[in-house]
Design a protein around this motif. Structure first.
Motif, PDB file in Angstrom:
ATOM      1  N   VAL A   6     -10.867 -15.372  -2.259  1.00 13.22           N
ATOM      2  CA  VAL A   6     -11.329 -14.531  -3.368  1.00 13.22           C
ATOM      3  C   VAL A   6     -11.510 -13.077  -2.929  1.00 13.22           C
ATOM      4  O   VAL A   6     -12.066 -12.804  -1.854  1.00 13.22           O
ATOM      5  CB  VAL A   6     -12.675 -15.060  -3.934  1.00 13.22           C
ATOM      6  CG1 VAL A   6     -13.239 -14.112  -4.979  1.00 13.22           C
ATOM      7  CG2 VAL A   6     -12.483 -16.450  -4.543  1.00 13.22           C
ATOM      8  N   CYS A   7     -11.033 -12.140  -3.769  1.00 10.53           N
ATOM      9  CA  CYS A   7     -11.346 -10.724  -3.595  1.00 10.53           C
ATOM     10  C   CYS A   7     -11.674 -10.144  -4.970  1.00 10.53           C
ATOM     11  O   CYS A   7     -11.972 -10.895  -5.904  1.00 10.53           O
ATOM     12  CB  CYS A   7     -10.215  -9.976  -2.882  1.00 10.53           C
ATOM     13  SG  CYS A   7      -8.647  -9.936  -3.785  1.00 10.53           S
ATOM     14  N   LEU A   8     -11.607  -8.837  -5.095  1.00 10.37           N
ATOM     15  CA  LEU A   8     -11.982  -8.218  -6.374  1.00 10.37           C
ATOM     16  C   LEU A   8     -10.855  -8.326  -7.414  1.00 10.37           C
ATOM     17  O   LEU A   8     -11.042  -8.855  -8.509  1.00 10.37           O
ATOM     18  CB  LEU A   8     -12.365  -6.755  -6.120  1.00 10.37           C
ATOM     19  CG  LEU A   8     -12.701  -5.887  -7.329  1.00 10.37           C
ATOM     20  CD1 LEU A   8     -13.895  -6.440  -8.086  1.00 10.37           C
ATOM     21  CD2 LEU A   8     -12.999  -4.451  -6.862  1.00 10.37           C
ATOM     22  N   GLY A   9      -9.679  -7.818  -7.058  1.00  9.83           N
ATOM     23  CA  GLY A   9      -8.593  -7.739  -8.037  1.00  9.83           C
ATOM     24  C   GLY A   9      -7.602  -8.889  -7.999  1.00  9.83           C
ATOM     25  O   GLY A   9      -6.830  -9.083  -8.931  1.00  9.83           O
ATOM     26  N   ASN A  10      -7.609  -9.649  -6.885  1.00  6.90           N
ATOM     27  CA  ASN A  10      -6.619 -10.723  -6.642  1.00  6.90           C
ATOM     28  C   ASN A  10      -5.185 -10.189  -6.639  1.00  6.90           C
ATOM     29  O   ASN A  10      -4.240 -10.884  -7.035  1.00  6.90           O
ATOM     30  CB  ASN A  10      -6.772 -11.881  -7.638  1.00  6.90           C
ATOM     31  CG  ASN A  10      -6.035 -13.164  -7.250  1.00  6.90           C
ATOM     32  OD1 ASN A  10      -5.632 -13.940  -8.096  1.00  6.90           O
ATOM     33  ND2 ASN A  10      -5.842 -13.402  -5.967  1.00  6.90           N
ATOM     34  N   ILE A  11      -5.038  -8.951  -6.185  1.00 10.57           N
ATOM     35  CA  ILE A  11      -3.669  -8.436  -6.018  1.00 10.57           C
ATOM     36  C   ILE A  11      -3.410  -7.900  -4.604  1.00 10.57           C
ATOM     37  O   ILE A  11      -2.247  -7.743  -4.223  1.00 10.57           O
ATOM     38  CB  ILE A  11      -3.301  -7.352  -7.061  1.00 10.57           C
ATOM     39  CG1 ILE A  11      -4.300  -6.208  -7.049  1.00 10.57           C
ATOM     40  CG2 ILE A  11      -3.140  -7.978  -8.448  1.00 10.57           C
ATOM     41  CD1 ILE A  11      -3.828  -4.992  -7.858  1.00 10.57           C
ATOM     42  N   CYS A  12      -4.455  -7.583  -3.833  1.00 15.61           N
ATOM     43  CA  CYS A  12      -4.222  -7.038  -2.484  1.00 15.61           C
ATOM     44  C   CYS A  12      -4.603  -8.021  -1.375  1.00 15.61           C
ATOM     45  O   CYS A  12      -3.729  -8.547  -0.682  1.00 15.61           O
ATOM     46  CB  CYS A  12      -4.991  -5.733  -2.287  1.00 15.61           C
ATOM     47  SG  CYS A  12      -4.469  -4.417  -3.392  1.00 15.61           S
ATOM     48  N   ARG A  13      -5.892  -8.273  -1.196  1.00 13.60           N
ATOM     49  CA  ARG A  13      -6.342  -9.048  -0.021  1.00 13.60           C
ATOM     50  C   ARG A  13      -6.193 -10.556  -0.188  1.00 13.60           C
ATOM     51  O   ARG A  13      -5.601 -11.223   0.674  1.00 13.60           O
ATOM     52  CB  ARG A  13      -7.810  -8.713   0.298  1.00 13.60           C
ATOM     53  CG  ARG A  13      -8.004  -7.289   0.766  1.00 13.60           C
ATOM     54  CD  ARG A  13      -9.468  -6.883   0.731  1.00 13.60           C
ATOM     55  NE  ARG A  13      -9.958  -6.793  -0.652  1.00 13.60           N
ATOM     56  CZ  ARG A  13     -11.214  -6.549  -0.997  1.00 13.60           C
ATOM     57  NH1 ARG A  13     -12.129  -6.388  -0.050  1.00 13.60           N
ATOM     58  NH2 ARG A  13     -11.560  -6.462  -2.266  1.00 13.60           N
ATOM     59  N   SER A  14      -6.771 -11.114  -1.250  1.00 14.15           N
ATOM     60  CA  SER A  14      -6.747 -12.587  -1.354  1.00 14.15           C
ATOM     61  C   SER A  14      -5.343 -13.167  -1.549  1.00 14.15           C
ATOM     62  O   SER A  14      -5.100 -14.288  -1.079  1.00 14.15           O
ATOM     63  CB  SER A  14      -7.724 -13.092  -2.423  1.00 14.15           C
ATOM     64  OG  SER A  14      -7.419 -12.595  -3.705  1.00 14.15           O
ATOM     65  N   TRP A  42      -8.915  -7.512 -14.371  1.00  8.06           N
ATOM     66  CA  TRP A  42      -7.929  -6.487 -14.736  1.00  8.06           C
ATOM     67  C   TRP A  42      -6.493  -6.897 -14.511  1.00  8.06           C
ATOM     68  O   TRP A  42      -5.583  -6.416 -15.158  1.00  8.06           O
ATOM     69  CB  TRP A  42      -8.172  -5.194 -13.939  1.00  8.06           C
ATOM     70  CG  TRP A  42      -9.593  -4.769 -13.909  1.00  8.06           C
ATOM     71  CD1 TRP A  42     -10.279  -4.191 -14.938  1.00  8.06           C
ATOM     72  CD2 TRP A  42     -10.511  -4.912 -12.819  1.00  8.06           C
ATOM     73  NE1 TRP A  42     -11.573  -3.983 -14.541  1.00  8.06           N
ATOM     74  CE2 TRP A  42     -11.739  -4.398 -13.258  1.00  8.06           C
ATOM     75  CE3 TRP A  42     -10.400  -5.430 -11.525  1.00  8.06           C
ATOM     76  CZ2 TRP A  42     -12.869  -4.383 -12.446  1.00  8.06           C
ATOM     77  CZ3 TRP A  42     -11.513  -5.416 -10.719  1.00  8.06           C
ATOM     78  CH2 TRP A  42     -12.726  -4.891 -11.177  1.00  8.06           C
ATOM     79  N   HIS A  43      -6.252  -7.759 -13.541  1.00  8.19           N
ATOM     80  CA  HIS A  43      -4.871  -8.000 -13.103  1.00  8.19           C
ATOM     81  C   HIS A  43      -4.380  -9.414 -13.376  1.00  8.19           C
ATOM     82  O   HIS A  43      -3.360  -9.823 -12.820  1.00  8.19           O
ATOM     83  CB  HIS A  43      -4.745  -7.666 -11.613  1.00  8.19           C
ATOM     84  CG  HIS A  43      -5.178  -6.284 -11.273  1.00  8.19           C
ATOM     85  ND1 HIS A  43      -4.439  -5.169 -11.617  1.00  8.19           N
ATOM     86  CD2 HIS A  43      -6.294  -5.824 -10.679  1.00  8.19           C
ATOM     87  CE1 HIS A  43      -5.080  -4.077 -11.221  1.00  8.19           C
ATOM     88  NE2 HIS A  43      -6.209  -4.444 -10.653  1.00  8.19           N
ATOM     89  N   ILE A  44      -5.090 -10.140 -14.256  1.00  7.05           N
ATOM     90  CA  ILE A  44      -4.717 -11.533 -14.548  1.00  7.05           C
ATOM     91  C   ILE A  44      -3.230 -11.619 -14.912  1.00  7.05           C
ATOM     92  O   ILE A  44      -2.738 -10.843 -15.736  1.00  7.05           O
ATOM     93  CB  ILE A  44      -5.574 -12.090 -15.715  1.00  7.05           C
ATOM     94  CG1 ILE A  44      -7.041 -12.192 -15.294  1.00  7.05           C
ATOM     95  CG2 ILE A  44      -5.063 -13.459 -16.161  1.00  7.05           C
ATOM     96  CD1 ILE A  44      -7.996 -12.532 -16.446  1.00  7.05           C
ATOM     97  N   THR A 116     -11.568  -4.892   4.680  1.00 12.06           N
ATOM     98  CA  THR A 116     -11.586  -3.620   3.945  1.00 12.06           C
ATOM     99  C   THR A 116     -10.648  -3.672   2.752  1.00 12.06           C
ATOM    100  O   THR A 116      -9.514  -4.150   2.870  1.00 12.06           O
ATOM    101  CB  THR A 116     -11.133  -2.478   4.881  1.00 12.06           C
ATOM    102  OG1 THR A 116     -11.968  -2.488   6.024  1.00 12.06           O
ATOM    103  CG2 THR A 116     -11.219  -1.128   4.186  1.00 12.06           C
ATOM    104  N   ASP A 117     -11.108  -3.170   1.616  1.00 11.48           N
ATOM    105  CA  ASP A 117     -10.258  -3.107   0.433  1.00 11.48           C
ATOM    106  C   ASP A 117      -9.203  -2.009   0.634  1.00 11.48           C
ATOM    107  O   ASP A 117      -9.548  -0.828   0.745  1.00 11.48           O
ATOM    108  CB  ASP A 117     -11.124  -2.789  -0.784  1.00 11.48           C
ATOM    109  CG  ASP A 117     -10.333  -2.881  -2.079  1.00 11.48           C
ATOM    110  OD1 ASP A 117      -9.094  -2.904  -2.023  1.00 11.48           O
ATOM    111  OD2 ASP A 117     -10.970  -2.926  -3.138  1.00 11.48           O
ATOM    112  N   PRO A 118      -7.922  -2.368   0.699  1.00 12.81           N
ATOM    113  CA  PRO A 118      -6.883  -1.366   0.994  1.00 12.81           C
ATOM    114  C   PRO A 118      -6.352  -0.658  -0.251  1.00 12.81           C
ATOM    115  O   PRO A 118      -5.478   0.193  -0.142  1.00 12.81           O
ATOM    116  CB  PRO A 118      -5.775  -2.219   1.623  1.00 12.81           C
ATOM    117  CG  PRO A 118      -5.870  -3.521   0.882  1.00 12.81           C
ATOM    118  CD  PRO A 118      -7.343  -3.720   0.547  1.00 12.81           C
TER     119      PRO A 118
END
Ligand code: 4NP
Length: 144
Positions: A6-14, A42-44, A116-118
């Motif tokens: 799990v991360c915030l946006g589910n588009i970068c880290r997770s 936001w990115h579903i 870190t959130d990139p």
């Protein structure tokens, strides 16, 4: 073992953690189920950030077919372990837990540190990808 990243946006880290852990667990012949989700909505339905897709590709992983979804309460039941990328994710997910058992399923992916959130810094994707890959290997050693 069923693991949700799990991360915030589910588009970068997770998505990196999902794709790399799925690949490595399969190559270790482990019958693990891996998925990922974001605390935000936001990115579903979107594919991973192109910078994550590229960093993964450069390390030999294809995450391009994955799609973002938002974390929801049912995921506490569906997964054995919920690994979050930073402390905001930790509190956001734990806040939704109704029992101690659900709360205890949620842990920092890096044990005692944050990924870190990139999102706002292109130069971070490669190192985040390497860090995620190294930690996935450690987790496989610990849990298999
Ligand atoms: P992630 O990165 O949590 O690693 O997927 C982010 C992606 C998108 C946003 C923030 C972080 N955003 O604000 O849209």
């Amino acid at each position: 073992m069923k693991i949700l990243m799990v991360c915030l946006g589910n588009i970068c880290r997770s998505p990196l953690a999902e794709g790399i852990m799925r690949h490595l667990s399969q190559s270790h012949k482990l019958d693990w189920e891996i998925a990922s989700a974001g605390t935000g909505n936001w990115h579903i339905g979107k594919e991973p950030d192109r910078r994550s897709i590229l960093a993964a590709k450069q390390s030999g992983y294809d995450i391009s077919s994955q799609r973002a979804q938002q974390f929801n309460y049912n995921m506490f039941k569906a997964y054995d372990l919920i690994l979050v990328m930073d402390r905001n994710n930790l509190s956001d997910v734990q806040r939704l837990a109704k029992t101690a058992e659900e709360r205890e399923k949620v842990k920092l992916f890096l044990d005692n540190d944050e990924v870190t959130d990139p999102y706002w810094d292109d130069s971070l994707f490669e190192s985040v990808c390497k860090q995620v890959e190294e930690r996935c290997k450690e987790i496989i050693k610990q849990l298999s």
